[in-house]
Design a protein around this motif. Structure first.
Motif, PDB file in Angstrom:
ATOM      1  N   TYR A   1    -109.359 -16.989 -42.796  1.00 44.79           N
ATOM      2  CA  TYR A   1    -109.980 -18.292 -42.548  1.00 44.79           C
ATOM      3  C   TYR A   1    -111.183 -18.231 -41.606  1.00 44.79           C
ATOM      4  N   PRO A   2    -111.101 -17.489 -40.488  1.00 40.66           N
ATOM      5  CA  PRO A   2    -112.256 -17.456 -39.588  1.00 40.66           C
ATOM      6  C   PRO A   2    -113.532 -16.982 -40.263  1.00 40.66           C
ATOM      7  N   ILE A   3    -113.390 -15.970 -41.139  1.00 38.11           N
ATOM      8  CA  ILE A   3    -114.568 -15.457 -41.831  1.00 38.11           C
ATOM      9  C   ILE A   3    -115.090 -16.488 -42.814  1.00 38.11           C
ATOM     10  N   SER A   4    -114.184 -17.130 -43.555  1.00 36.57           N
ATOM     11  CA  SER A   4    -114.623 -18.122 -44.548  1.00 36.57           C
ATOM     12  C   SER A   4    -115.289 -19.309 -43.868  1.00 36.57           C
ATOM     13  N   ARG A   5    -114.769 -19.710 -42.698  1.00 38.02           N
ATOM     14  CA  ARG A   5    -115.325 -20.860 -41.980  1.00 38.02           C
ATOM     15  C   ARG A   5    -116.724 -20.551 -41.435  1.00 38.02           C
ATOM     16  N   GLY A   6    -116.899 -19.322 -40.966  1.00 37.45           N
ATOM     17  CA  GLY A   6    -118.204 -18.941 -40.436  1.00 37.45           C
ATOM     18  C   GLY A   6    -119.182 -18.499 -41.499  1.00 37.45           C
ATOM     19  N   LEU A   7    -118.666 -18.104 -42.666  1.00 32.99           N
ATOM     20  CA  LEU A   7    -119.518 -17.609 -43.739  1.00 32.99           C
ATOM     21  C   LEU A   7    -120.434 -18.695 -44.297  1.00 32.99           C
ATOM     22  N   GLY A   8    -119.894 -19.928 -44.422  1.00 28.13           N
ATOM     23  CA  GLY A   8    -120.678 -21.021 -44.999  1.00 28.13           C
ATOM     24  C   GLY A   8    -122.005 -21.257 -44.294  1.00 28.13           C
ATOM     25  N   PRO A   9    -121.992 -21.478 -42.964  1.00 31.50           N
ATOM     26  CA  PRO A   9    -123.252 -21.695 -42.253  1.00 31.50           C
ATOM     27  C   PRO A   9    -124.227 -20.527 -42.360  1.00 31.50           C
ATOM     28  N   LEU A  10    -123.713 -19.284 -42.332  1.00 32.63           N
ATOM     29  CA  LEU A  10    -124.597 -18.127 -42.470  1.00 32.63           C
ATOM     30  C   LEU A  10    -125.296 -18.124 -43.824  1.00 32.63           C
ATOM     31  N   LEU A  11    -124.533 -18.426 -44.874  1.00 27.35           N
ATOM     32  CA  LEU A  11    -125.119 -18.478 -46.222  1.00 27.35           C
ATOM     33  C   LEU A  11    -126.108 -19.632 -46.345  1.00 27.35           C
TER      34      LEU A  11
ATOM     35  N   SER B   1    -130.740 -25.391 -42.432  1.00 22.11           N
ATOM     36  CA  SER B   1    -130.427 -24.131 -41.765  1.00 22.11           C
ATOM     37  C   SER B   1    -130.184 -24.318 -40.275  1.00 22.11           C
ATOM     38  N   LEU B   2    -130.599 -25.453 -39.702  1.00 19.56           N
ATOM     39  CA  LEU B   2    -130.298 -25.770 -38.307  1.00 19.56           C
ATOM     40  C   LEU B   2    -129.026 -26.610 -38.199  1.00 19.56           C
ATOM     41  N   VAL B   3    -128.870 -27.545 -39.118  1.00 17.84           N
ATOM     42  CA  VAL B   3    -127.768 -28.503 -39.042  1.00 17.84           C
ATOM     43  C   VAL B   3    -126.416 -27.842 -39.317  1.00 17.84           C
ATOM     44  N   ALA B   4    -126.351 -27.020 -40.368  1.00 14.78           N
ATOM     45  CA  ALA B   4    -125.068 -26.436 -40.785  1.00 14.78           C
ATOM     46  C   ALA B   4    -124.386 -25.620 -39.692  1.00 14.78           C
ATOM     47  N   PRO B   5    -125.094 -24.717 -39.007  1.00 15.92           N
ATOM     48  CA  PRO B   5    -124.410 -23.961 -37.948  1.00 15.92           C
ATOM     49  C   PRO B   5    -123.962 -24.836 -36.780  1.00 15.92           C
ATOM     50  N   VAL B   6    -124.803 -25.797 -36.372  1.00 14.45           N
ATOM     51  CA  VAL B   6    -124.465 -26.641 -35.226  1.00 14.45           C
ATOM     52  C   VAL B   6    -123.238 -27.493 -35.529  1.00 14.45           C
TER      53      VAL B   6
ATOM     54  N   SER C   1    -126.970 -18.481 -35.255  1.00 12.72           N
ATOM     55  CA  SER C   1    -126.037 -18.606 -36.384  1.00 12.72           C
ATOM     56  C   SER C   1    -125.032 -17.458 -36.391  1.00 12.72           C
ATOM     57  N   PHE C   2    -125.516 -16.236 -36.128  1.00 15.47           N
ATOM     58  CA  PHE C   2    -124.615 -15.087 -36.064  1.00 15.47           C
ATOM     59  C   PHE C   2    -123.640 -15.208 -34.891  1.00 15.47           C
ATOM     60  N   LEU C   3    -124.128 -15.710 -33.765  1.00 16.49           N
ATOM     61  CA  LEU C   3    -123.247 -15.895 -32.611  1.00 16.49           C
ATOM     62  C   LEU C   3    -122.150 -16.915 -32.914  1.00 16.49           C
ATOM     63  N   ILE C   4    -122.502 -17.984 -33.629  1.00 15.02           N
ATOM     64  CA  ILE C   4    -121.501 -18.990 -34.009  1.00 15.02           C
ATOM     65  C   ILE C   4    -120.455 -18.369 -34.932  1.00 15.02           C
ATOM     66  N   PHE C   5    -120.909 -17.547 -35.864  1.00 15.79           N
ATOM     67  CA  PHE C   5    -119.990 -16.849 -36.766  1.00 15.79           C
ATOM     68  C   PHE C   5    -119.030 -15.966 -35.970  1.00 15.79           C
ATOM     69  N   ILE C   6    -119.575 -15.183 -35.044  1.00 17.93           N
ATOM     70  CA  ILE C   6    -118.754 -14.287 -34.224  1.00 17.93           C
ATOM     71  C   ILE C   6    -117.796 -15.096 -33.352  1.00 17.93           C
ATOM     72  N   GLY C   7    -118.298 -16.199 -32.774  1.00 15.41           N
ATOM     73  CA  GLY C   7    -117.463 -17.039 -31.925  1.00 15.41           C
ATOM     74  C   GLY C   7    -116.292 -17.637 -32.680  1.00 15.41           C
ATOM     75  N   ILE C   8    -116.551 -18.106 -33.899  1.00 19.57           N
ATOM     76  CA  ILE C   8    -115.478 -18.662 -34.734  1.00 19.57           C
ATOM     77  C   ILE C   8    -114.415 -17.600 -35.007  1.00 19.57           C
TER      78      ILE C   8
END
Length: 285
Positions: free
Chosen positions: A93-103, A240-245, A124-131
């Motif tokens: 789940y963590p990867i799938s949740r963070g994958l969307g914003p990166l894509l 690309s700004l909204v999705a990660p935030v 965006s990468f930091l948010i992915f890693i944090g998740i």
């Protein structure tokens, strides 16, 4: 107020976290999720007429973008619910949740020709890693298990891809359909689709409406408000700004879980939250 959009997305994230807490506390989650969509339609349909743009008319373009959005959001809801039935999804789940914003960041740059800065990519990468750290910790063995789970099951990748698809699609859709109206269309479609696919026990529906109708109504209002604010922001701000935030809702939800549900907030959740916060700062900077 150059970053006014950040405050709207923050309000949306808080609203999203609140209705998810209510969903988590509900008796039957499939019934509750379906019912809050009904309440979203009831609450925001009259509001959509109040905010109807002067001179706007329903065209064939509305049908295309509205139907497409319904299909993508309904597919996401169905796949996500199926994914929760698989025990190994908790690992992936963590990867799938963070994958969307990166894509979304990558697709926004390539497909929509949106400007992408170095700081926004790093954020965006930091948010992915944090998740990932929030849910899985920092151990190598857990990371290996998560990757293995991703390979074995298609659901995590599908969840991430569907998040990407509906986010990009709605970014284009709001250029044709006003945000409040688009949200009503999406929810109405999900009421019909999810009602046919997931909610078949009339007794369970009746019982839960009797016991939790007010909670469902509040959750429906929060869910509608959350996504309407995001759609409003998407009319002016790169996706690309909204999705990660938007993923800041994970941190807010975890904090609410500590105070409302008495959940533990251990060291890896604190570290993950801090990394997500730094990522958001990089994007908004």
């Amino acid at each position: 107020m150059a970053n006014y959009w950040f405050y709207l997305v923050l309000i949306a994230s808080i609203s999203h976290a609140l209705w998810n807490i209510m969903l988590k506390q509900s008796e039957n989650k499939a019934v509750f999720l379906w019912s809050l969509r009904i309440w979203s339609v009831i609450i925001f349909l009259p509001i959509s007429f109040l905010f109807w743009p002067k001179g706007a008319t329903i065209t064939y373009e509305w049908i295309f973008w509205g139907a497409g959005s319904i299909v993508l959001h309904s597919a996401y809801a169905i796949v996500l619910s199926k994914a929760y039935e698989k025990s190994d999804f908790s690992l992936a789940y963590p990867i799938s949740r963070g994958l969307g914003p990166l894509l979304v960041v990558a697709a926004g740059s390539i497909l929509l020709s949106e400007p992408v800065t170095f700081l926004s990519v790093v954020g965006s990468f930091l948010i992915f890693i944090g998740i990932y750290i929030m849910y899985s910790g920092v151990t190598f063995s857990m990371g290996l298990k998560s990757l293995t789970s991703m390979i074995k099951s298609p659901y995590p990748l599908l969840v991430g891809l569907l998040i990407t698809c509906y986010t990009l699609f709605d970014k284009l859709a709001v250029s044709v359909i006003p945000p409040v109206s688009l949200n009503v269309i999406e929810n109405l479609g999900q009421v019909l689709v999810l009602g046919a696919v997931q909610v078949r026990n009339i007794g369970a529906v009746t019982r839960q409406w009797k016991n939790e109708w007010l909670k469902m109504a509040i959750a429906g209002g929060l869910a509608g408000l959350s996504y309407i604010l995001v759609l409003i922001v998407l009319t002016e701000v790169p996706v690309s700004l909204v999705a990660p935030v938007r993923e800041s809702s994970i941190v807010i939800g975890s904090l609410l879980g500590v105070y409302l549900l008495k959940e533990r907030y251990n060291h890896h959740k604190i570290l993950g939250s801090l990394i997500i916060f730094i990522g958001v700062v990089f994007i908004v900077w």
